[in-house]
Every structure is written in C-alpha cells, then in structure tokens.
Design a protein around this motif. Structure first.
Motif, PDB file in Angstrom:
ATOM      1  N   TYR A 163       1.747   8.534   6.441  1.00 16.21           N
ATOM      2  CA  TYR A 163       1.595   8.929   7.913  1.00 16.21           C
ATOM      3  C   TYR A 163       1.498   7.909   8.113  1.00 16.21           C
ATOM      4  CZ  TYR A 163       1.233  10.563  12.026  1.00 16.21           C
ATOM      5  OH  TYR A 163       1.187  11.011  13.633  1.00 16.21           O
ATOM      6  N   ARG A 164      -0.662   7.638   8.201  1.00 15.87           N
ATOM      7  CA  ARG A 164      -1.536   7.068   9.176  1.00 15.87           C
ATOM      8  C   ARG A 164      -0.849   5.464   8.779  1.00 15.87           C
ATOM      9  NH1 ARG A 164      -3.616   7.591  12.898  1.00 15.87           N
ATOM     10  NH2 ARG A 164      -6.060   6.931  12.560  1.00 15.87           N
ATOM     11  N   LEU A 165      -0.863   5.384   7.830  1.00 17.72           N
ATOM     12  CA  LEU A 165      -0.217   3.681   7.013  1.00 17.72           C
ATOM     13  C   LEU A 165       0.597   3.318   8.008  1.00 17.72           C
ATOM     14  CD1 LEU A 165      -1.839   3.107   3.558  1.00 17.72           C
ATOM     15  CD2 LEU A 165      -2.632   2.631   5.884  1.00 17.72           C
ATOM     16  N   SER A 166       1.882   4.031   8.642  1.00 17.06           N
ATOM     17  CA  SER A 166       2.552   3.404   8.712  1.00 17.06           C
ATOM     18  C   SER A 166       2.559   3.270  10.722  1.00 17.06           C
ATOM     19  CB  SER A 166       3.727   4.768   8.498  1.00 17.06           C
ATOM     20  OG  SER A 166       4.719   5.238   7.392  1.00 17.06           O
ATOM     21  N   ASP A 167       1.826   4.062  10.787  1.00 16.65           N
ATOM     22  CA  ASP A 167       1.318   4.259  12.200  1.00 16.65           C
ATOM     23  C   ASP A 167       0.463   3.190  12.541  1.00 16.65           C
ATOM     24  OD1 ASP A 167       0.632   5.663  15.028  1.00 16.65           O
ATOM     25  OD2 ASP A 167      -1.531   5.194  13.850  1.00 16.65           O
ATOM     26  N   VAL A 168      -0.571   2.574  11.384  1.00 15.44           N
ATOM     27  CA  VAL A 168      -1.038   1.529  11.555  1.00 15.44           C
ATOM     28  C   VAL A 168      -0.316   0.328  11.626  1.00 15.44           C
ATOM     29  CG1 VAL A 168      -2.852  -0.324  10.281  1.00 15.44           C
ATOM     30  CG2 VAL A 168      -3.841   2.350  10.371  1.00 15.44           C
ATOM     31  N   CYS A 192       1.050  -1.142  -0.408  1.00  9.83           N
ATOM     32  CA  CYS A 192       0.061   0.029  -0.036  1.00  9.83           C
ATOM     33  C   CYS A 192       0.827   1.107  -0.150  1.00  9.83           C
ATOM     34  CB  CYS A 192      -0.377   0.206   1.267  1.00  9.83           C
ATOM     35  SG  CYS A 192      -2.087  -1.360   1.323  1.00  9.83           S
ATOM     36  N   LEU A 193       1.783   1.376   0.753  1.00  7.91           N
ATOM     37  CA  LEU A 193       2.628   2.482   0.728  1.00  7.91           C
ATOM     38  C   LEU A 193       3.373   2.917  -0.832  1.00  7.91           C
ATOM     39  CD1 LEU A 193       4.355   1.732   4.313  1.00  7.91           C
ATOM     40  CD2 LEU A 193       2.572   3.874   3.734  1.00  7.91           C
ATOM     41  N   ASN A 194       3.699   1.466  -1.461  1.00  9.26           N
ATOM     42  CA  ASN A 194       4.601   1.410  -2.301  1.00  9.26           C
ATOM     43  C   ASN A 194       3.823   1.938  -3.594  1.00  9.26           C
ATOM     44  OD1 ASN A 194       6.869   1.272  -1.615  1.00  9.26           O
ATOM     45  ND2 ASN A 194       6.619  -1.480  -1.978  1.00  9.26           N
ATOM     46  N   ILE A 195       2.205   1.435  -3.398  1.00 11.01           N
ATOM     47  CA  ILE A 195       1.143   2.585  -4.593  1.00 11.01           C
ATOM     48  C   ILE A 195       1.448   4.217  -3.959  1.00 11.01           C
ATOM     49  CG2 ILE A 195      -1.362   2.524  -5.103  1.00 11.01           C
ATOM     50  CD1 ILE A 195      -0.842  -0.657  -4.393  1.00 11.01           C
ATOM     51  N   LEU A 196       0.813   3.965  -3.126  1.00  8.83           N
ATOM     52  CA  LEU A 196       0.707   6.037  -2.737  1.00  8.83           C
ATOM     53  C   LEU A 196       1.890   6.396  -2.998  1.00  8.83           C
ATOM     54  CD1 LEU A 196      -0.586   5.477   0.999  1.00  8.83           C
ATOM     55  CD2 LEU A 196      -2.088   6.449  -1.190  1.00  8.83           C
ATOM     56  N   GLY A 197       3.368   6.055  -2.877  1.00 10.81           N
ATOM     57  CA  GLY A 197       3.948   6.669  -3.031  1.00 10.81           C
ATOM     58  C   GLY A 197       4.520   6.424  -4.306  1.00 10.81           C
ATOM     59  N   GLY A 198       4.052   5.781  -5.359  1.00 15.02           N
ATOM     60  CA  GLY A 198       3.797   5.956  -6.972  1.00 15.02           C
ATOM     61  C   GLY A 198       2.713   7.213  -7.530  1.00 15.02           C
ATOM     62  N   LEU A 199       1.477   6.876  -6.450  1.00 14.23           N
ATOM     63  CA  LEU A 199       0.456   7.744  -7.195  1.00 14.23           C
ATOM     64  C   LEU A 199       0.840   9.128  -6.318  1.00 14.23           C
ATOM     65  CD1 LEU A 199      -2.353   5.739  -5.575  1.00 14.23           C
ATOM     66  CD2 LEU A 199      -2.260   6.449  -8.235  1.00 14.23           C
ATOM     67  N   ASN A 200       1.740   9.103  -5.546  1.00 13.39           N
ATOM     68  CA  ASN A 200       2.514  10.857  -5.384  1.00 13.39           C
ATOM     69  C   ASN A 200       3.521  11.767  -6.225  1.00 13.39           C
ATOM     70  OD1 ASN A 200       2.862  12.809  -4.013  1.00 13.39           O
ATOM     71  ND2 ASN A 200       3.705  11.786  -1.665  1.00 13.39           N
ATOM     72  N   GLY A 201       4.547   9.888  -6.710  1.00 13.63           N
ATOM     73  CA  GLY A 201       5.237  10.310  -7.576  1.00 13.63           C
ATOM     74  C   GLY A 201       5.067  11.050  -8.363  1.00 13.63           C
TER      75      GLY A 201
END
Length: 132
Positions: A96-101, A64-73
């Motif tokens: 940030y929230r997923l890192s906390d989760v 999920c973090l990788n996909i979000l990073g790709g969307l952001n990039g």
C-alpha cells in the motif's frame, strides 16, 4: 562507457549473482536473498525519485511490489498461525505504501518501508542463524 551501458552491466551482474545465491539457498536463505534484492531495488527507486527519472522509478517500484507479492504468496497460511497473519498484514501495508509512493514521490514513505523491511530482514536472518 555510457551510464546506460554501466547500468546494463550492473543489472546483468546482479541477476547472475542472485541466480547463483538462489540456486544454492535453503528456504530461509532464499527469503534473505529476496529481501536483499528488495532493499537494493528500493534504494534504486529512491535514486530515481531524487533524480526525477520517473519511468525508471516506476519500473523499480513495480519490481518491489512483485517481490512483496511473492513473499506474501509464499506464506503458509494453514500452518503459520498469528505470525503469518501479521507478516501478511505487514507485506500488504508495504505494498500500500509503495503504491502511494509511486504517485506521491514521498521519500518519507519510501524510507518507512525500507525501515520496516530492514527490521523484518533482521528477523529472518535470526531465524536462519538458529536453523544452521
């Protein structure tokens, strides 16, 4: 068939399905494919947290973090203006929230991200519909 083999088969099917959808997608449709994959993986992460499968939870959240990073990039910061800046902040907040989760195992935090991304997906779907 064991649960592991069933999961492996599903993952293979999902990968082929996503590759087929991505190969024929416009840029807007590709964003929708990414959102669909992201929301699907968030649901899997929720299941892993509920079942106390913490290693699989970590793998799901990493995807999920990788996909979000790709969307952001992929955002066009030079031409996107305020809208792109807002999307970038929202993607960063979700990261940030997923890192906390990942540490807190908070289903409420996970649900918050799912809700935000669901609204964003609807927006992208509306943009895609107007482009056809």
């Amino acid at each position: 068939m064991s649960a592991y083999n069933l999961n492996e088969s599903y993952d293979s099917y999902r990968t082929v399905d996503l590759e087929a959808r991505a190969a024929s997608a416009s840029p807007y449709e590709l964003v929708l494919v990414l959102f669909d994959g992201l929301l699907d993986e968030l649901a899997r992460a929720r299941g892993h947290i509920e079942a106390k499968r913490y290693q699989q939870k970590g793998q799901s959240l990493e995807k999920c973090l990788n996909i979000l990073g790709g969307l952001n990039g992929a955002l066009d910061y030079e031409n996107g203006g305020e809208l792109v800046q807002g999307l970038a902040r929202l993607y960063d907040y979700c990261i940030y929230r997923l890192s906390d989760v990942s540490v807190s195992l908070s289903l409420e935090g996970l649900d918050e991200v799912v809700g935000l991304l669901g609204v964003l997906r609807e927006g992208w779907e509306g943009v895609n519909a107007t482009r056809k």
